[in-house]
Write an enzyme that holds these catalytic residues in place. Structure first.
Site, mmCIF file in Angstrom:
data_model
loop_
_atom_site.group_PDB
_atom_site.id
_atom_site.type_symbol
_atom_site.label_atom_id
_atom_site.label_comp_id
_atom_site.label_asym_id
_atom_site.label_seq_id
_atom_site.Cartn_x
_atom_site.Cartn_y
_atom_site.Cartn_z
ATOM 1 C CG HIS A 1 -19.084 60.797 22.981
ATOM 2 N ND1 HIS A 1 -17.957 61.431 22.512
ATOM 3 C CD2 HIS A 1 -20.036 61.029 22.053
ATOM 4 C CE1 HIS A 1 -18.225 62.023 21.362
ATOM 5 N NE2 HIS A 1 -19.477 61.781 21.050
ATOM 6 C CG HIS B 1 -24.630 61.422 19.414
ATOM 7 N ND1 HIS B 1 -24.409 62.755 19.212
ATOM 8 C CD2 HIS B 1 -23.411 60.826 19.363
ATOM 9 C CE1 HIS B 1 -23.101 62.964 19.026
ATOM 10 N NE2 HIS B 1 -22.481 61.808 19.116
ATOM 11 C CG LEU B 2 -29.477 60.078 24.825
ATOM 12 C CD1 LEU B 2 -29.973 60.450 26.215
ATOM 13 C CD2 LEU B 2 -29.452 58.557 24.657
ATOM 14 N NE ARG B 3 -28.549 60.345 16.455
ATOM 15 C CZ ARG B 3 -27.341 60.786 16.120
ATOM 16 N NH1 ARG B 3 -26.974 62.029 16.382
ATOM 17 N NH2 ARG B 3 -26.496 59.977 15.505
ATOM 18 C CG ASP C 1 -19.435 64.726 19.494
ATOM 19 O OD1 ASP C 1 -18.237 64.499 19.275
ATOM 20 O OD2 ASP C 1 -20.344 63.925 19.235
ATOM 21 C CG HIS D 1 -15.761 66.303 16.732
ATOM 22 N ND1 HIS D 1 -16.602 65.255 16.432
ATOM 23 C CD2 HIS D 1 -15.181 66.638 15.556
ATOM 24 C CE1 HIS D 1 -16.520 64.966 15.137
ATOM 25 N NE2 HIS D 1 -15.672 65.798 14.579
ATOM 26 C CG HIS E 1 -14.830 60.882 18.806
ATOM 27 N ND1 HIS E 1 -13.996 61.774 18.206
ATOM 28 C CD2 HIS E 1 -16.070 61.433 18.777
ATOM 29 C CE1 HIS E 1 -14.694 62.834 17.831
ATOM 30 N NE2 HIS E 1 -15.954 62.651 18.162
ATOM 31 C CG ASP F 1 -19.318 58.840 19.011
ATOM 32 O OD1 ASP F 1 -20.365 59.502 19.176
ATOM 33 O OD2 ASP F 1 -18.479 59.121 18.140
ATOM 34 C CG HIS G 1 -27.367 57.735 11.878
ATOM 35 N ND1 HIS G 1 -27.822 59.030 11.843
ATOM 36 C CD2 HIS G 1 -26.047 57.805 12.198
ATOM 37 C CE1 HIS G 1 -26.810 59.857 12.131
ATOM 38 N NE2 HIS G 1 -25.734 59.137 12.362
#
Lengths: 307, 429
Positions: free
Chosen positions: B63, B65-67, B155, B182, B235, B308, B312
């Protein structure tokens, strides 16, 4: 004694001695506002910025008058929208203000914690004039000043705070302050207006006005925000008023010399009936008068004044 | 690349191995495990003495987030992969909430192409359940799977409509695609900034009650049971969810679950300073929830630990708490925080590796998570004693949003190997 802190962010952080110092200082300032010439040179050459991100008449005016009576230069900035909507971040606004070398920045913001963020970023003293539902320390100080002036003490006072506790920064600051000063605090309102686990702040919780104000020395009524009806925290103003309006009908349950307080602005006939708001128990306007003295005291103490 | 690793403590939950052994690697694959192995006659074989270190199957983060595409200022597949290697990961699955959302073949293919160019870590795209993750129309699951997506999730957003979720579970199950849910009832959580409880009451921040998660976990378990399909709960953060999942497992429902390191390490009290780096959805809960998460990990209710990882940029975070973006990076801290569970006796080291490698690979039905001969030589070499500080400058992720900044941690991946190629190395640098 001097107040050894840079900022006033909340009552939670203040010690009992610090609260007493502020209240005593405020007591000594009350007389200035009664003079023919309502001005002393104490803060001449100091600059106070009132940075208000949320509408306010009473608090902003009170801070402005407090600064002016001490001869500080006061500047009001009203940002009609939040920093996010406006496009400039609070951080950038703060840095710009800092570059102009004020001495104190008073901030009101709809987001809880905004003054804390500001305090960490700039070297000036920050006074929290209300942040979201978090704290409104100057309101609690002026409330405690008013109770002390009328009753001679805060210790063992039975205080009932009634209304939308969940959304009230006034309630939170008063609970912190009154508990530190040895008062007993009861909060009341429909269960939808009582925030989760608030008993852990050391208060009694009840859901009836009559029970809350029984034998009370002080009753603080909170403003009901009509727009919150849409969040279903109460069915209608009509029903709220029937259950929680302080009126001639229920006030005899309190002590004979009960003080009725309200942080304003009041909704006549919703949380408080006009005859009570204007009646002999009401100290609502004393609160406003004392508010100027409390804010004078804080500006004085934060700029290095000695009590 | 060919290697002979000598004298390491080999841990492989897939074969119940926790022993001092050697590993022989040829052509990027594991050939043999055993004592006193002799070098093979392959050319270019290098020996590596790893006495005192742990060798585990490469960690799998199910899990992240590679954006990329869309939010390259927060993270890219390149920087996220570098962070993964440094954290000991050889395989990572990335969530579809990019811009555009990974709800079509072209986005999945783009991610895989970028990952192949980077070639540091195996990147497995998770595609959206619904178009633009709006919870209405199903994405083309079969086509996405053909393109290389390995699971489905909206998610970041829940599928609020129960009928849509039912159809998604049925359709995905027929394609053998795991669905990762999610769980959040947005009618209860909307507007919230942190867990609802004493801390939110004192801080005056709008709360997200734990039941916003529990209710959706319960719904999804019922849907999985009714449709006889498998579901994976992302999560997990509440005691209620742990209880519901435990009961469901006991009743034979095909459910698996993951939690993230912050849910067993921090509580909502860690927000007392309005620290935006600790703002995350689902929010950090109370201490009873943390205890329940640990118990769920211990008794196997929670199968996996996933980071997760949610990068940011400073500009997303350096604002008033309520306006700050939610999420924290985790690729580089997960292992050390997981080792905290080993240090406190909640998990054995082998159980931790199982939850961070073997099980996530099984849940996602991807290669890895094993040192069986014939498996790709994906290895994580761990120094259990290594003390290090989470340092802004040393973080490889493009974003630095972690509440663990400045914290002293113990245990670290000191070398990571993917297919026999070293992708991270502190041992020889």
């Amino acid at each position: 004694m001097i107040l050894e802190r840079k900022d006033i962010l909340g009552i939670k952080e203040l010690s009992k001695d610090e609260i007493l110092l502020i209240l005593d200082t405020a007591d000594s300032f009350i007389e200035i506002s009664t003079r023919e010439i309502k001005k002393v040179p104490t803060l001449r050459g100091k600059t106070v910025i009132n940075l208000f991100y949320e509408a306010s008449t009473r608090t902003r005016t009170s801070f402005e008058i407090a600064g002016k009576r001490l001869s500080a230069d006061t500047i009001n900035i009203s940002a009609s929208t939040s920093s996010v909507v406006k496009g400039e971040t609070l951080l950038d606004t703060a840095r710009n203000l800092e570059a102009m070398n004020p001495d104190v920045i008073v901030i009101r913001h709809s987001a809880a914690g905004a003054p804390h963020m500001l305090a960490g970023m700039v070297k000036q003293s920050i006074i929290n004039a209300g942040d979201g539902a978090h704290e409104h320390p100057t309101q609690a100080l002026l409330d405690m000043m008013t109770i002390r002036a009328k009753k001679g003490r805060l210790e063992n006072m039975k205080v009932a705070i009634v209304g939308d506790i969940a959304h009230s920064r006034v309630a939170r600051s008063n609970i912190h302050g009154l508990k530190k000063m040895g008062a007993q605090v009861t909060v009341a309102g429909p269960a939808t207006m009582i925030p989760r686990d608030i008993e852990q702040m050391g208060v009694y919780v009840c859901s009836s006005l009559d029970e809350a104000i029984k034998e009370a020395d002080v009753i603080m009524m909170l403003r009901i925000q009509i727009e919150r009806q849409h969040q279903n925290i109460f069915p209608s103003l009509r029903e709220y008023a029937q259950r929680f309006c302080l009126s001639k009908k229920n006030i005899p349950l309190a002590k004979k010399d009960v003080l009725v307080m309200h942080p304003g602005p009041i909704n006549r006939g919703v949380e408080i009936s006009p005859d009570i708001a204007d009646g002999p128990y009401s100290v609502i306007l004393d609160q406003v008068t004392n508010g100027v003295a409390v804010r004078m005291a804080l500006l004085y103490l934060l700029t290095g004044g000695k009590a | 690349m060919n290697w002979l690793i000598k004298e390491a403590r080999i841990i492989d939950p897939s074969q119940h191995i926790d022993d001092r052994m050697d590993i022989l690697i040829e052509d990027g694959k594991i050939v043999k495990l055993g004592r006193n192995l002799s070098p093979s006659r392959k050319k270019g074989q290098a020996g590596m003495e790893l006495a005192g270190l742990v060798v585990a199957p490469g960690l799998v983060d199910m899990h992240t987030h590679l954006r990329e595409p869309g939010f390259e200022y927060k993270e890219t597949i390149q920087t996220g992969s570098e962070a993964a290697c440094a954290g000991g990961f050889t395989s990572i699955a990335c969530m579809p909430n990019t811009n555009p959302v990974n709800d079509t073949r072209s986005v999945t293919e783009f991610i895989l192409r970028k990952a192949a160019e980077t070639n540091l870590v195996r990147v497995y795209p998770i595609a959206a359940i619904t178009m633009q993750s709006q919870g209405k129309a199903l994405a083309e699951f079969w086509d996405l799977k053909e393109a290389g997506a390995i699971a489905l999730s909206d998610d970041g957003k829940p599928v609020m409509d129960s009928a849509v979720m039912r159809r998604a579970l049925e359709y995905a199950d027929s394609l053998d695609l795991p669905v990762i849910s999610h769980c959040e009832d947005t009618s209860l959580s909307s507007g919230g900034a942190m867990n609802e409880g004493f801390a939110s009451t004192e801080l005056g921040l709008p709360g997200i009650p734990g039941i916003a998660e529990d209710i959706m976990v319960a719904r999804d378990l019922l849907l999985a049971e009714y449709t006889r399909s498998a579901i994976h709960i992302a999560h997990v953060s509440t005691a209620g969810s742990v209880r519901l999942i435990r009961e469901a497992k006991n009743r034979g429902i095909k459910v698996t679950a993951e939690t993230a390191p912050h849910y067993f390490t921090l509580t909502d009290d860690d927000l007392r300073t309005y620290n935006v780096n600790a703002k995350v959805y689902p929010p950090m809960r109370g201490s009873t929830d943390v205890e329940a998460i640990k118990e769920g990990l211990r008794d196997g209710t929670i199968d996996a630990i996933a980071s997760d990882h949610a990068p940011h940029a400073l500009t997303d975070k350096e604002v008033e708490f309520e306006y700050a973006a939610s999420g924290m990076i985790g690729l580089e801290t997960s292992l050390a925080l997981g080792l905290g569970l080993v240090a406190t006796g909640i998990l054995t080291l082998s159980q931790l590796i199982d939850k961070m490698s073997t099980r996530p690979a099984m849940i996602l039905r991807i290669p890895g998570g094993s040192l069986r001969p014939g498996s790709p030589a994906d290895l994580t070499i761990i120094d259990l004693e290594r003390s290090w500080k989470v340092d802004d400058e040393a973080i490889r992720s493009r974003s630095k949003n972690t509440p663990f900044l400045g914290r002293d941690l113990t245990g670290k991946a000191v070398m990571t190997m993917k297919g026999g190629v070293v992708t991270y190395d502190e041992l020889h640098n």
